[in-house]
Motif scaffolding. Structure first.
Motif: not given
Length: 1057
Positions: A191-215
């Motif tokens: 799960q840790v690897k999943y959420v970190v990689e999802l955060s990075r991938a979403l931030a690279k998508m068109p239209g996404v300005y910022r992604v915050d991963l809270f922990t």
């Protein structure tokens, strides 16, 4: 052992099976199938494999070592009785579980019938037929769950003009962007690897300005210092693809919120009491960030989160509360589910439900998952099996009812407040950047000599360190490698794999086995389950004499994992996942990307992966022979191996992160978007906001050690004390006034202001917005009729006096009262106690269903009007009429002919509160039972008993007295950390929610003699909701003087997390 041969034979069989046989849940087999019956083996298969005494094997060793024949026989007999007793207990637990499942199926059918009848009442005859056909249609398994997915507009590059702010939450474990310590413990895994990689991938998508991963922020000396850093940058993009500046705050970040004991690393089971603290801390960050993003890309207007996405039960619970406080959509990913785990553990018959709850806090987890389902717009799963077999166990989700409601919503037919979250299958993505595909290279042909040094005496090439670590175990490292990579958890079934390998001679001759089982220093220091698996692995290696054939390195880094896959691929090896149940199987995708065919369990996610990739074989994880046969087939048949390898590479793009994120954003965009929209905003609101945010500005100056310069030859050097400024110290206030007097005021259009009466301004904006502190009185002191007791009035008066004794803070401190009474009764009570209603800045009435501001929205006759913004804020999933009718049925199952359990309390009801008098307390359903029945019918709400158990009130799902305080934070920027909540030792059934959090809580003892908490739930979860050691919670004796109350508040004001 004369006279005990039969006992000795059975126990020898136990010894032969080893401790692992007790832990592994082998299936019942028909021992007569092969033409003979072995009573000893039958005893082991039918009885002993269901026993869970981890010390049984140890006891047997002691028996063997006993020299005295009589004592040895006595111990043998005792062991047999223990086995018999445990088996009997298992059968009893199995019977109880079957009874529970049968009852649940019956309730499901009853609820479905009830819901269908209610939904059909407002339809015409033809439409009623449609409803019946919908139910039949829903029961047909051939219908695809995603039948209308094609109608959605796929997320594409034309969305790049959007500036979305997305929040992900993953609380437990150790989360960081680099050098992830996966496998360090059971909380730090995939799960840790999943959420970190999802955060990075979403931030690279068109239209996404910022992604915050809270922990969680962890400052414990037990872990690395990096887990204590408040912020960690994962990605940043100062420019977009066209070279345009995208803003300094863009990208993906890990945001670590402090909650719970800062100096301790806590496992997930111990985090539950501190969830409210996290919610308040996260809310503060979101409000600050929305303002910052508004200045950067929002044209001065706050940029609210597009979606809040919770991962796992604890984060889902948090996301639900944040979603309610901010009125933004929520998405949920369960990862693994509590009800499924509970069922699996109960089936094993090893522990009772009470024991399971004590160890895993399973009931608190399930309650969090149910709340998450209540709030979530979208639930993302990895497989279809997760939807049907795991989420289908929950009260809050019914596949058939969900399809009926979705069909009605599509046709625009009223659902009467009934709601089911939408479930979608989106397989996790994978980062393929570290994967190098060299299909035509010589090294891919499985020949390692060119890499590690050939037989011709050539010098070896430089190889990764982990290769050396693995190959030092192996006599012939050139043989194909069977690779298993998982934690040493009994559920991962590593011991069965080892037995299959050890007992299959052709497989041993053809291949090596490599077991990557996390990281370990000393087995004795590991947790019981993991240590037991490792000990069994070592014993089996010795038993089958597998030295030189099996590698099991102690340590590896996350960056070594791609190299491990590459090594297996170069030897023409196979990857295996033999887990008893695998929710998804991310390692299978990683292996396929590196060119490894797979053998995987047929239970769970691998079924979908194999269907998509077609790169291996599925097996029954309990069938040792099937595992050996599948491995041997892939290792020995080279054409099949190459076909599987090519298929995996050809289809692997289906699991890429861009594909995952594109589908993710497409599904989220289909949700009903919502965010705070204040109806009372005016241009004048911005000017007032500047004044109200003064304290925050000064705090920024102090924290950042800035030098503030003001034009017109005036400057303020040094730092200002934010605490002193908020408390009104004269010197600091004079400095502030001098600075403000030098700031150039914006010019106003005098024509626009013509006709505006100055005296109307104070009544438009509550004085609450200018408060720096708020004292909230929540004392549920009621008599047997539910009327407020006189001592409540005395405590209110004493609290007023106590606050005014602190002259420095008094003028910056406001008061609020929060009660289950309607506003009319609250006003009557205050009038009878000779307390002016204007003494309060806010009244929270009807158990959090309404908020009033005396002096604001007030008619000439003194009548108060409720905050319209709050009314729209809590209206999510609220169906008044349908709810009212269903609750009446549930509270009065015998109808009106016999004595009703409850009668409607019209005076206490309002548009967002359905209230009842409780007539017969003995017949009243507990809150958890009532909520369960409402959830099963698709009705999402917050029922509670109040006023000394004389009333039962139902308010919207995200309305409560605790959530009302968070609303004041969001709406008027009155920080929850500056709130002082005064409560009794008990209260209404929402009492638990009021104690925990970032606010300060003062408990007045011996004030509330009787509350309503006995009607809350069957299982006591108080210790999993309220922290026992929080510095923000203090107590004081009942009847305290104003001076004593004042001192207690001062002491609390100095407390911090």
């Amino acid at each position: 052992m004369a006279g005990n041969e039969w006992i000795n034979g059975y126990l020898e069989a136990i010894l032969d099976s080893g401790a692992a046989a007790i832990e592994e849940q082998k299936p019942m087999v028909d021992l007569r199938e092969r033409g003979h019956f072995n009573p000893t083996k039958y005893f082991v298969e039918e009885v002993v494999t269901g026993v869970d005494e981890t010390d049984l094997h140890r006891t047997w060793i002691k028996v063997v070592a006993t020299r005295n024949a009589r004592e040895r026989s006595s111990r043998l007999e005792n062991m047999c009785w223990r086995i018999w007793h445990l088996t009997r207990k298992k059968k009893q637990l199995e019977w109880e579980e079957l009874q529970r499942l049968a009852k649940r199926r019956w309730e499901r059918e009853l609820v479905r019938k009830d819901a269908t009848e209610d939904l059909a009442e407002d339809l015409s005859e033809g439409e009623k037929g449609d409803t019946v056909s919908e139910l039949i249609h829903a029961e047909t398994p051939r219908v695809s769950f995603h039948s209308n997915a094609s109608s959605l507009e796929l997320w594409s590059d034309d969305k790049k003009e959007k500036k979305l702010y997305i929040i992900l939450i993953s609380l437990h474990g150790l989360v960081r962007g680099e050098n992830m310590e996966l496998g360090r413990d059971s909380d730090t895994g995939g799960q840790v690897k999943y959420v970190v990689e999802l955060s990075r991938a979403l931030a690279k998508m068109p239209g996404v300005y910022r992604v915050d991963l809270f922990t969680r922020q962890v400052l414990s000396p037990e872990v690395d210092w990096s887990y204590g850093e408040p912020t960690e940058m994962l990605t940043t993009a100062s420019e977009d693809a066209d070279g345009n500046d995208v803003g300094e705050s863009s990208g993906a970040y890990i945001i670590r919120i402090p909650f719970g004991p800062r100096d301790k690393y806590l496992h997930k089971e111990l985090l539950w009491p501190y969830i409210q603290e996290f919610v308040d801390g996260a809310l503060a960050h979101i409000l600050n960030m929305s303002k910052v993003l508004g200045e950067q890309v929002g044209g001065g207007q706050p940029v609210w989160p597009y979606v809040i996405h919770g991962h796992y039960a604890d984060a889902g619970d948090s996301a639900a509360l944040l979603s309610g406080a901010l009125n933004v959509p929520m998405v949920l990913t369960g990862h693994s589910l509590g009800r499924n785990k509970l069922e699996q553990l109960l089936k094993q018959g090893r522990q009772s439900k009470e024991d399971i709850n004590s160890m895993y806090k399973i009931m608190r987890r399930i309650e969090a998952e149910e709340l998450s389902l209540d709030v979530a717009e979208l639930v993302i799963t990895s497989t279809q099996q997760e939807i049907e077999e795991q989420w289908g166990l929950y009260d809050g989700f019914d596949v058939k009812l969900e399809k009926i409601l979705r069909a009605r919503a599509r046709r625009g037919v009223n659902c009467h407040g009934r709601y089911m979250p939408r479930m979608v299958v989106i397989p996790p993505g994978m980062d393929f950047s570290s994967v190098v595909v060299q299909e035509d290279a010589s090294e891919v042909d499985g020949e390692l000599p060119t890499v590690i040094g050939g037989t011709d005496g050539s010098s070896p090439k430089a190889i990764p360190t982990i290769w050396s670590e693995v190959m030092r175990f192996l006599t012939n490292p050139h043989k194909p490698m069977i690779l298993a990579l998982s934690r040493p958890d009994p559920k991962k079934n590593i011991t069965t794999l080892l037995k299959a390998f050890g007992e299959c001679r052709p497989l041993r001759e053809l291949a090596n086995l490599t077991l990557i089982m996390g990281n370990r220093d000393d087995i004795d220091e590991m947790t019981g389950g993991n240590a037991s698996v490792l000990i069994t692995v070592l014993k089996l290696i010795d038993k089958y004499d597998l030295y030189g054939l099996v590698a099991y390195p102690k340590h590896h880094k996350q960056t070594d994992v791609p190299d491990i896959y590459r090594l297996a691929a170069k030897t023409k090896g196979v990857f295996i996942n033999p887990a008893l149940v695998e929710p998804f199987g991310l390692t299978l995708i990683e292996a396929a990307a590196h060119g490894l065919p797979m053998v995987a369990t047929k239970n769970g996610g691998p079924v979908d992966i194999q269907r998509a990739l077609n790169n291996g074989l599925l097996v029954d994880p309990h069938d040792q022979q099937a595992i050996a046969d599948a491995l041997l087939k892939l290792v020995s048949e080279k054409n099949l191996w190459h076909d599987c390898r090519r298929n995996g590479w050809k289809n692997i793009h289906l699991y890429s992160w861009p594909e995952h994120c594109r589908t993710y954003l497409t599904k989220v965009a289909a949700c009903r978007m919502r965010h705070p929209q204040w109806k009372t905003d005016t241009p004048g609101d911005e000017v007032s906001a500047e004044v109200s945010s003064l304290n925050d500005s000064l705090k920024d100056v102090h924290d950042m050690s800035l030098r503030l310069s003001v034009d017109d030859k005036a400057s303020l050097t040094g730092s200002l004390d934010p605490v002193a400024s908020s408390s009104g110290e004269p010197d600091v206030q004079d400095q502030v006034k001098r600075v403000l007097s030098k700031i150039k005021k914006p010019e106003t259009n005098s024509k626009e202001n013509e006709g505006v009466k100055l005296e109307n301004v104070p009544s438009k904006y509550p004085i609450l917005r200018r408060r720096h502190r708020l004292v909230v009185l929540i004392l549920d002191c009621y008599d047997s009729n539910g009327l407020p007791e006189k001592k409540m009035a005395q405590i209110i008066q004493d609290t007023f006096k106590a606050v005014r004794l602190d002259t420095q803070n008094a003028k910056f401190t406001g008061f609020a009262i929060s009660t289950a009474m309607p506003v009319s009764e609250t006003m009557e009570f205050l009038k009878s106690a000779k307390i002016q209603v204007n003494e309060f800045d806010a009244l929270i009435c009807g158990s959090g269903s309404e908020v009033y501001y005396p002096g604001t929205y007030t008619a000439e006759d003194g009548k108060l009007f409720a905050d319209p913004d709050y009314a729209s804020h809590i209206a999510f999933h609220w169906g008044y009429e349908g709810l009212k009718k269903t609750i009446w049925k549930l509270m009065n199952p015998d109808g009106e002919q016999k004595s009703p359990c409850a009668e409607e309390d019209v005076k206490s009801s309002n548009a967002h509160c359905v209230a009842y008098f409780v007539k017969e307390l003995s017949k009243a359903k507990k809150v958890d039972d009532l909520r369960q029945k409402l959830r099963m019918r698709g009705l999402r709400c917050h029922p509670m008993y109040c006023r000394n158990s004389t009333r039962m009130q139902v308010v919207p799902l995200l309305a409560s007295r605790a959530q009302a305080l968070r609303y004041l934070f969001v709406r008027w920027r009155l920080n929850v950390a500056n709130m002082f909540v005064i409560v009794g030792e008990t209260g209404d059934t929402d009492y638990e929610e009021l104690i925990a959090g970032a606010h300060k809580t003062l408990i007045m003892k011996e004030v509330v003699t009787k509350g309503s908490e006995a009607l809350l739930r069957t299982t006591d979860l108080r210790n999993d909701i309220v922290p026992s050691d929080s510095p923000l919670i203090a107590s004081i004796k009942g009847g305290a003087t104003p001076e004593e109350i004042s001192e207690a508040l001062k002491a609390l004001s100095k407390a911090s997390l």
